[in-house]
Design a protein around this motif. Structure first.
Motif, mmCIF file in Angstrom:
data_model
loop_
_atom_site.group_PDB
_atom_site.id
_atom_site.type_symbol
_atom_site.label_atom_id
_atom_site.label_comp_id
_atom_site.label_asym_id
_atom_site.label_seq_id
_atom_site.Cartn_x
_atom_site.Cartn_y
_atom_site.Cartn_z
ATOM 1 N N HIS A 97 69.941 23.804 34.396
ATOM 2 C CA HIS A 97 69.303 23.324 33.168
ATOM 3 C C HIS A 97 68.678 21.943 33.270
ATOM 4 C CE1 HIS A 97 71.507 26.740 31.728
ATOM 5 N NE2 HIS A 97 72.648 26.183 32.063
ATOM 6 N N LEU A 98 69.297 21.104 34.079
ATOM 7 C CA LEU A 98 68.897 19.693 34.086
ATOM 8 C C LEU A 98 67.472 19.477 34.592
ATOM 9 C CD1 LEU A 98 69.872 16.837 33.529
ATOM 10 C CD2 LEU A 98 70.751 16.742 35.869
ATOM 11 N N GLU A 99 67.072 20.296 35.543
ATOM 12 C CA GLU A 99 65.746 20.108 36.142
ATOM 13 C C GLU A 99 64.637 20.154 35.083
ATOM 14 O OE1 GLU A 99 66.516 23.825 38.192
ATOM 15 O OE2 GLU A 99 64.574 24.540 37.480
ATOM 16 N N CYS A 100 64.776 21.057 34.122
ATOM 17 C CA CYS A 100 63.704 21.206 33.130
ATOM 18 C C CYS A 100 63.618 19.980 32.227
ATOM 19 C CB CYS A 100 63.914 22.477 32.312
ATOM 20 S SG CYS A 100 63.553 23.971 33.272
ATOM 21 N N SER A 101 64.786 19.453 31.867
ATOM 22 C CA SER A 101 64.784 18.231 31.064
ATOM 23 C C SER A 101 64.109 17.101 31.833
ATOM 24 C CB SER A 101 66.217 17.825 30.716
ATOM 25 O OG SER A 101 66.746 18.680 29.729
ATOM 26 N N PHE A 142 69.277 30.782 24.820
ATOM 27 C CA PHE A 142 70.635 30.347 25.123
ATOM 28 C C PHE A 142 71.070 30.997 26.421
ATOM 29 C CE2 PHE A 142 75.129 30.076 25.154
ATOM 30 C CZ PHE A 142 75.415 28.875 24.520
ATOM 31 N N PRO A 143 71.680 30.305 27.287
ATOM 32 C CA PRO A 143 72.072 28.896 27.176
ATOM 33 C C PRO A 143 71.006 27.903 27.650
ATOM 34 C CG PRO A 143 72.939 29.813 29.213
ATOM 35 C CD PRO A 143 72.203 30.928 28.521
ATOM 36 N N HIS A 144 70.017 28.391 28.386
ATOM 37 C CA HIS A 144 69.142 27.444 29.075
ATOM 38 C C HIS A 144 68.484 26.417 28.141
ATOM 39 C CE1 HIS A 144 66.757 25.746 32.189
ATOM 40 N NE2 HIS A 144 65.630 26.216 31.734
ATOM 41 N N HIS A 145 67.792 26.891 27.146
ATOM 42 C CA HIS A 145 67.069 25.950 26.289
ATOM 43 C C HIS A 145 68.010 25.142 25.388
ATOM 44 C CE1 HIS A 145 63.080 28.296 26.911
ATOM 45 N NE2 HIS A 145 63.378 27.503 27.928
ATOM 46 N N GLU A 146 69.059 25.775 24.977
ATOM 47 C CA GLU A 146 70.065 25.048 24.194
ATOM 48 C C GLU A 146 70.592 23.860 25.016
ATOM 49 O OE1 GLU A 146 71.515 24.233 20.951
ATOM 50 O OE2 GLU A 146 71.506 26.415 20.833
ATOM 51 N N ASN A 147 70.841 24.127 26.270
ATOM 52 C CA ASN A 147 71.385 23.094 27.144
ATOM 53 C C ASN A 147 70.368 21.999 27.431
ATOM 54 O OD1 ASN A 147 73.623 24.655 27.128
ATOM 55 N ND2 ASN A 147 73.515 25.289 29.273
ATOM 56 N N GLU A 148 69.129 22.414 27.629
ATOM 57 C CA GLU A 148 68.082 21.416 27.843
ATOM 58 C C GLU A 148 67.988 20.476 26.653
ATOM 59 O OE1 GLU A 148 64.075 22.474 29.008
ATOM 60 O OE2 GLU A 148 64.863 24.418 29.666
ATOM 61 N N LEU A 149 68.008 21.094 25.477
ATOM 62 C CA LEU A 149 67.887 20.319 24.248
ATOM 63 C C LEU A 149 69.036 19.319 24.138
ATOM 64 C CD1 LEU A 149 66.334 19.978 21.563
ATOM 65 C CD2 LEU A 149 67.794 21.754 20.596
ATOM 66 N N ALA A 150 70.233 19.808 24.414
ATOM 67 C CA ALA A 150 71.405 18.935 24.319
ATOM 68 C C ALA A 150 71.316 17.779 25.318
ATOM 69 C CB ALA A 150 72.671 19.756 24.558
ATOM 70 N N GLN A 151 70.906 18.078 26.539
ATOM 71 C CA GLN A 151 70.802 17.040 27.572
ATOM 72 C C GLN A 151 69.792 15.965 27.201
ATOM 73 O OE1 GLN A 151 69.284 19.483 30.623
ATOM 74 N NE2 GLN A 151 71.266 20.301 31.221
ATOM 75 N N SER A 152 68.602 16.450 26.817
ATOM 76 C CA SER A 152 67.519 15.500 26.571
ATOM 77 C C SER A 152 67.768 14.670 25.319
ATOM 78 C CB SER A 152 66.187 16.239 26.463
ATOM 79 O OG SER A 152 65.874 16.806 27.718
#
Length: 473
Positions: A211-215, A237-247
RNA sequence: GGUGGGUUGGCCGAGAGGCGAGGCAACGGACUGCAAAUCCGUGUACACGGGUUCAAAUCCCGUACCCACCUCCA
């Protein structure tokens, strides 16, 4: 009206208001290059290609960033399976992806970064997240770094879920996680993984979590706030949810609007390698002209599931033939011209969450109008009107990326010496046939036509004389 | 268990309270020497059961079935 899009995050259709007036930044998730792309993958590509074309027609400057995930568990597994380096596997499939883009007339993104190219940015981001209390390095010596889901109250906002309702992953043992739902930002290097698949970090060697790479890439190439983030609905979910949370956790505003395309199904289930119901783009394109495949993928709204069937694909190709046939015949008569303006009704449909099916109804009506003009043998006065209709039709087709006269498609036509030779021969035979018809010698005329038909040449008699085409082209 | 989406005429596929989107197929007609291509015409479809309303495919309740996500996934 300006473009309105359905936003997955708010579950409402809202107006697109760019962060920077006159410019639109779009990030959409590309592929994990563990295999060649199938029709489902390319559906997403076509959707975002149409979005881009429509925005550009509105005079906006569009920047599109789409990643290539070139390191992950499956790629490493494939490499072992095939007994060759992981990067060879990734690169081969990346090239297959590019071939598929090109086959279906999808313009390449503005930039297509690879996950392995943004490791420093990922490290920075992890440091920020740790400082802000949203991430932690596992204390089990694994070198893993996790996002702390419980530290982020908004976790679940994109997919409308509560953390407590989520099923904890069964296949993910707690390891060094504080909560079973915490996800990996970074994966520590494991015994047996190739050394080349690891990079140094303050927490030891390892490789990117998915997930982190996209952020990291979105922020690097589009800025910390940008307009549209997209991808297949299965990534919500989970990929975009996780990106959103990270960023957001790292203090960034991130995407303003989330746009997800529905899946392409085959046999009642999502087309996916894991299900084994995939159709490779490279194979489909051998059976049906690529431009018709693209048209087929556009025939349903992007948020509707397409249940793939060979019948529907073939039917769609026939429907496209009528449109392409008009364009070809009109161009022969009045010249190709240039794409002009799009009818208002077409624009309204596109502005309404890219309602391509409604837009196609407008296109169809315009083609009917054009064909009526073509059938009129007193072409003189109609020529100007025909030219206008052609320009309008070509403009609509151009937005959808299926204008047969555009360089994308026209340049694929056979312009070899063989083609010219064939033309000369067919023209000579047609001249003989016209002569016979003039003398009402229909036996001879029909024999010539039958010969040509047998050779795969279709003949049509129009008010403006006979025309021919190679069957199926 | 949780979160969403769906079920429309022979087929594909829009629409989202009142005028039958559009396409493909079929049938009839026009055009053609015959074809082909094209044009014109022909169809009262909205999973099922209730309800709201002057009016429901569209809103509400219930039922059935399908898809997606909650694990890698475009």
């Amino acid at each position: 009206m300006s473009l309105h899009l359905y936003d997955t995050a708010t579950r409402e259709i809202s107006e697109l208001v760019p962060v920077v007036p006159g410019h639109v930044g779009i990030y959409h998730c590309g592929l994990t290059v563990q295999g060649p792309p199938h029709l489902g993958h390319i559906r997403k590509e076509v959707v975002f290609d149409v979005l881009r074309r429509w925005l550009e027609r509105a005079g906006l400057e569009v920047t599109i960033v789409a990643n290539v995930t070139d390191i992950d568990d499956k790629i490493l597994a494939k490499a072992v399976e095939q007994d060759r380096p992981w990067f060879a596997v990734a690169y081969e499939n990346e090239r297959a992806l590019h071939a598929a883009y090109e086959a279906l007339g999808c313009r390449p993104p503005t930039y297509e970064p690879r996950a392995t190219g943004v490791v420093p940015e990922m490290i920075e981001m992890m440091q920020t997240l740790i400082e802000r209390g949203h991430a932690y390095a596992a204390d089990d010596g694994s070198g893993d770094v996790y996002f702390d889901v419980r530290s982020w109250p908004d976790y679940g906002q994109l997919s409308n879920q509560k953390v407590d309702d989520m099923q904890a992953a069964e296949d993910a043992p707690p390891e060094g996680k504080r909560d079973a739902r915490d996800f990996a930002l970074w994966k520590g290097h494991k015994e047996g993984d190739p050394e080349s698949a690891s990079w140094p970090t303050p927490w030891g060697r390892g490789r990117p979590g998915w997930h982190l790479e996209c952020s990291a890439m979105a922020a690097k190439y589009l800025g910390t706030e940008f307009d549209i983030h997209g991808g297949g609905l299965d990534l919500r979910f989970p990929h975009h949810e996780n990106e959103l949370a990270q960023s957001r956790g790292a203090g960034q505003a991130f995407a303003r609007l989330w746009m997800h395309n529905a899946m392409l199904n085959l046999g009642g289930a999502k087309m996916a390698k894991s299900v084994g119901n995939t159709l490779m783009v490279s194979e489909v394109v051998k059976r049906v002209p690529a431009i018709a495949v693209r048209f087929y993928l556009l025939s349903a709204h992007y948020r509707s599931i397409i249940e793939f069937s060979e019948e529907a694909l073939a039917e769609s190709a026939v429907g496209f033939e009528r449109i392409a046939g008009f364009v070809t015949r009109a161009a022969e008569l009045v010249g190709p011209g240039e794409p002009g303006d799009v009818p208002d009704a077409f624009a309204a449909a596109m502005d309404d969450d890219l309602s391509v099916p409604a837009a196609l109804a407008v296109l169809s009506a315009e083609v009917t109008r054009g064909n009526t003009l073509l059938g009129d043998s007193t072409a003189g006065g109609a020529a100007a009107e025909l030219g206008q209709v052609l320009a309008s039709v070509r403009a609509m087709l151009d937005v959808l990326g299926v204008d047969p006269l555009s360089p994308t498609w026209a340049d694929r036509a056979d312009d070899s010496g063989t083609g010219a030779a064939l033309g000369t021969l067919v023209d000579a035979l047609l001249a003989q046939r016209q002569e016979a018809r003039a003398e009402r010698d229909f036996t001879t005329a029909d024999r010539v036509r039958d010969q040509l038909t047998a050779a795969g040449i279709d003949i049509e008699d129009t008010p403006h004389g006979p025309r021919w085409s190679v069957k199926g082209r």
